[in-house]
Structures are given as C-alpha cells and as structure tokens.
Scaffold this active site. Structure first.
Site, mmCIF file in Angstrom:
data_model
loop_
_atom_site.group_PDB
_atom_site.id
_atom_site.type_symbol
_atom_site.label_atom_id
_atom_site.label_comp_id
_atom_site.label_asym_id
_atom_site.label_seq_id
_atom_site.Cartn_x
_atom_site.Cartn_y
_atom_site.Cartn_z
ATOM 1 N N GLU A 147 -9.478 -0.865 5.133
ATOM 2 C CA GLU A 147 -10.190 -1.122 6.527
ATOM 3 C C GLU A 147 -12.139 -1.803 6.962
ATOM 4 O O GLU A 147 -12.003 -2.638 6.133
ATOM 5 C CB GLU A 147 -10.770 0.405 6.529
ATOM 6 C CG GLU A 147 -9.472 1.273 6.791
ATOM 7 C CD GLU A 147 -8.898 0.891 7.291
ATOM 8 O OE1 GLU A 147 -8.817 0.217 8.616
ATOM 9 O OE2 GLU A 147 -7.774 1.846 7.445
ATOM 10 N N ASP A 152 -7.259 -1.570 14.088
ATOM 11 C CA ASP A 152 -8.494 -1.327 13.723
ATOM 12 C C ASP A 152 -8.565 -2.899 13.176
ATOM 13 O O ASP A 152 -9.370 -3.393 13.391
ATOM 14 C CB ASP A 152 -9.125 -0.728 13.478
ATOM 15 C CG ASP A 152 -8.553 -0.701 11.713
ATOM 16 O OD1 ASP A 152 -7.602 -1.279 11.267
ATOM 17 O OD2 ASP A 152 -9.288 -0.154 10.663
ATOM 18 N N HIS A 199 -6.777 -4.323 10.898
ATOM 19 C CA HIS A 199 -6.785 -4.331 9.026
ATOM 20 C C HIS A 199 -5.727 -5.021 8.850
ATOM 21 O O HIS A 199 -4.788 -4.969 9.383
ATOM 22 C CB HIS A 199 -7.278 -2.936 8.442
ATOM 23 C CG HIS A 199 -5.733 -2.482 8.744
ATOM 24 N ND1 HIS A 199 -6.434 -0.665 8.558
ATOM 25 C CD2 HIS A 199 -4.204 -1.912 8.607
ATOM 26 C CE1 HIS A 199 -4.901 0.123 9.292
ATOM 27 N NE2 HIS A 199 -3.776 -0.988 9.082
ATOM 28 N N ASP A 208 0.806 -1.156 -0.178
ATOM 29 C CA ASP A 208 0.265 -0.202 -0.254
ATOM 30 C C ASP A 208 0.945 1.565 -0.096
ATOM 31 O O ASP A 208 1.702 1.227 0.242
ATOM 32 C CB ASP A 208 -0.936 0.327 0.861
ATOM 33 C CG ASP A 208 -0.460 -0.281 2.387
ATOM 34 O OD1 ASP A 208 0.449 0.121 2.667
ATOM 35 O OD2 ASP A 208 -1.025 -0.562 3.667
HETATM 36 C C1 GLP Z 1 -0.435 0.515 8.632
HETATM 37 C C2 GLP Z 1 0.497 -0.194 7.319
HETATM 38 C C3 GLP Z 1 -0.195 -1.580 7.213
HETATM 39 C C4 GLP Z 1 0.019 -2.171 8.865
HETATM 40 C C5 GLP Z 1 0.058 -1.265 10.128
HETATM 41 C C6 GLP Z 1 0.435 -1.956 11.377
HETATM 42 O O1 GLP Z 1 -1.266 0.771 8.807
HETATM 43 N N1 GLP Z 1 -1.042 -0.101 6.628
HETATM 44 O O2 GLP Z 1 -0.086 -2.525 7.088
HETATM 45 O O3 GLP Z 1 0.187 -3.390 9.083
HETATM 46 O O4 GLP Z 1 0.470 0.101 9.585
HETATM 47 O O5 GLP Z 1 1.932 -0.923 11.499
HETATM 48 P P1 GLP Z 1 2.722 -0.833 13.490
HETATM 49 O O6 GLP Z 1 3.479 -1.936 12.510
HETATM 50 O O7 GLP Z 1 3.538 0.293 12.698
HETATM 51 O O8 GLP Z 1 1.342 -1.119 13.977
#
Ligand code: GLP
Length: 265
Positions: A148, A141, A143, A66
């Site tokens: 989402e 959340d 995802h 993404d």
């Molecule tokens: C973002 C990314 C996700 C990732 C998430 C968790 O939202 N789009 O792919 O899994 O962050 O982030 P973190 O590892 O910083 O908790």
C-alpha cells in the site's frame, strides 16, 4: 520497460498467456510469481486452454504474491464464504493445469506465526533460485500485490494493513456479491514486498479498463514514489513488460503511444 498496447482485454490476455507460455517452453522448470484479482483471469483461462493443447506445467514452480490475513485454503468453508486467494488460484488456474501441488506456494493467511512464515516464504523463494517471471496487476491506489502507499521499495514479505481504497475496491469486486459486509472483509494481508518483487528477473504487468487508466499512467510515467508502489517499475533492473488494453493506455501522456504500439506488433 516495454509497453505493449492491445485492443481489448481478450487480446491483452492472449498476449500475456503467450508470453508466459513461451517462458515455460524455454525453461520448463521456471519459477513464476502469480497474481490474483480480476485482471489475470482471462490470461489464466488462455493458459488453461494452452495446457489442454499440451503446455506442460509439471515442472513449473509457483509463488503467489499475497493472501488476506485470516484466510487460506480452508476446505471446511463453502465456496461462497471463502474469498481467499488460495481458493481463487485453485479455482481459476491450478485445478485445471498439471502443476504439482508441492510446487505451489501461496502465503498462508491462517498461520499462527506470521513473522516466521514471512521469513520462511522469502527463504523458499531464494531456495527455488529466485523468481524468473513475476506477473503483476495494479491496485486502484497504485499498489503492487498489497504494498500500500507508503511501503518501502526495500520491503520484504510481511503483514500489511490494506488502504481504505483497497478495501473499497476489493469489497466491491469480490466480497459484496458473496453477501459480506465491508467490515467482515479482512483488513490485513500477507504480501511479498516491493524489494521481493524487484528481485524477480522479469516482470509482466497487466492492466485493463478505463478505471485504471489514470493510476497506470501515474505509475509508468509519473514520478517514482512509494505513494504509488507500482511506480517502482521505473527503477526495476530486469526485463519489464507491461501489457495494457486501449482503455488502460488512454491516459499515457508523456510517452508516444504510437511508439509503444509500433515496437510491439
Ligand atoms: C488486489 C491484489 C493485487 C491486484 C489488485 C488488482 O489488491 N492484491 O495483486 O493487482 O487486486 O485487482 P483487479 O485486477 O481485480 O483490479
């Protein structure tokens, strides 16, 4: 689904990097789906260390999950102003390994035609032969990528509006320290869909910390629901490996944690 519980973040990262490395050794031209966020940083550091010891990325093909809409690799911006996932991937991994630039694919949040871009991204994944190994985290959340709550399990690469929780989480983690206000943070992203992710032949999902314990337990052991898109792992047909540290695993209630541990020494 195989759940691997490691003592801490460091051990989780080492295990994950070794898993990815053994994949690359078996299939040097494998297609890897990369993830961003704070979770995989330790894994990427391990991979960089392994590369210094000979792990070869020269034939690896990368597709990232993404990117924020409106951000991309804009070198005219100083680092402090660029919270793009492009920048993240180059700084945290790609600049330090011998992956070829032409083999790196990251959704282009600066595209003038997002719909066409998203379709072309899907086509490029297919042309590369599909994703062999998709690395994933989980958002607060629930995802995967930026799918989402409410995203269809059949969804493909597309534009998605970020949930309020994701904006809060990612603002705290990445934007606040760089001096941005919450409103300045992008509220939309281009993301691979759940359907796209479920087509990968292997999944490697990484989760660490108490903060994620509740949501990961819901995703792995709770009902399959598009309100927690990572729960799609329960209907995934390929080989899924979930690597958790003790803290993230602390709320798994239905499964037998000793069993999880004993099958993965
Ligand atoms: C973002 C990314 C996700 C990732 C998430 C968790 O939202 N789009 O792919 O899994 O962050 O982030 P973190 O590892 O910083 O908790």
């Amino acid at each position: 689904m195989e759940i691997v519980i490691k003592k801490d973040y460091e051990q989780m990262s080492r295990f994950a990097a070794e898993y990815i490395a053994s994949f690359i050794r078996k299939k040097p031209n494998c297609v890897i789906g990369f993830a961003t966020g704070s979770t995989p940083i330790g894994t990427y550091r391990e991979l960089i260390r392994m590369h210094k010891n000979g792990l070869d990325f020269s034939n690896v093909i990368a597709f990232n999950l993404d990117e924020y809409l409106g951000l991309g690799m804009d070198l005219s911006k100083p680092y402090s102003q660029d919270q793009s996932y492009h920048r993240f991937m180059f700084e945290e991994l790609f600049n330090h390994i011998n992956i070829k630039k032409e083999n790196i694919h990251i959704p282009d949040g600066l595209t003038n035609n997002p719909d066409e871009f998203c379709k072309a991204y899907e086509d490029a994944i297919k042309e590369a032969g599909g994703i062999d190994l998709q690395i994933l985290g989980i958002g607060g959340d629930g995802h995967w990528a930026f799918n989402e709550p409410g995203s269809s399990f059949e969804s493909r690469t597309r534009i998605e509006k970020l949930s309020e929780q994701t904006i809060d989480d990612n603002y705290e983690a990445f934007y606040k320290n760089a001096g941005f206000s919450r409103d300045e943070m992008p509220h939309y992203a281009i993301t691979m869909g759940i359907g796209t992710i479920l087509e990968a032949r292997n999944l490697l999902m990484l989760v660490n910390g108490y903060k994620k314990a509740d949501i990961v337990a819901k995703a792995l052991e709770g009902p399959v629901t598009n309100q927690i898109t990572a729960s799609a792992i329960q209907i995934y047909k390929g080989v899924a490996t979930v690597v958790l540290d003790e803290e993230a695993a602390s709320r798994l209630v239905h499964g037998d944690r000793h069993h999880y541990k004993s099958v993965n020494i």
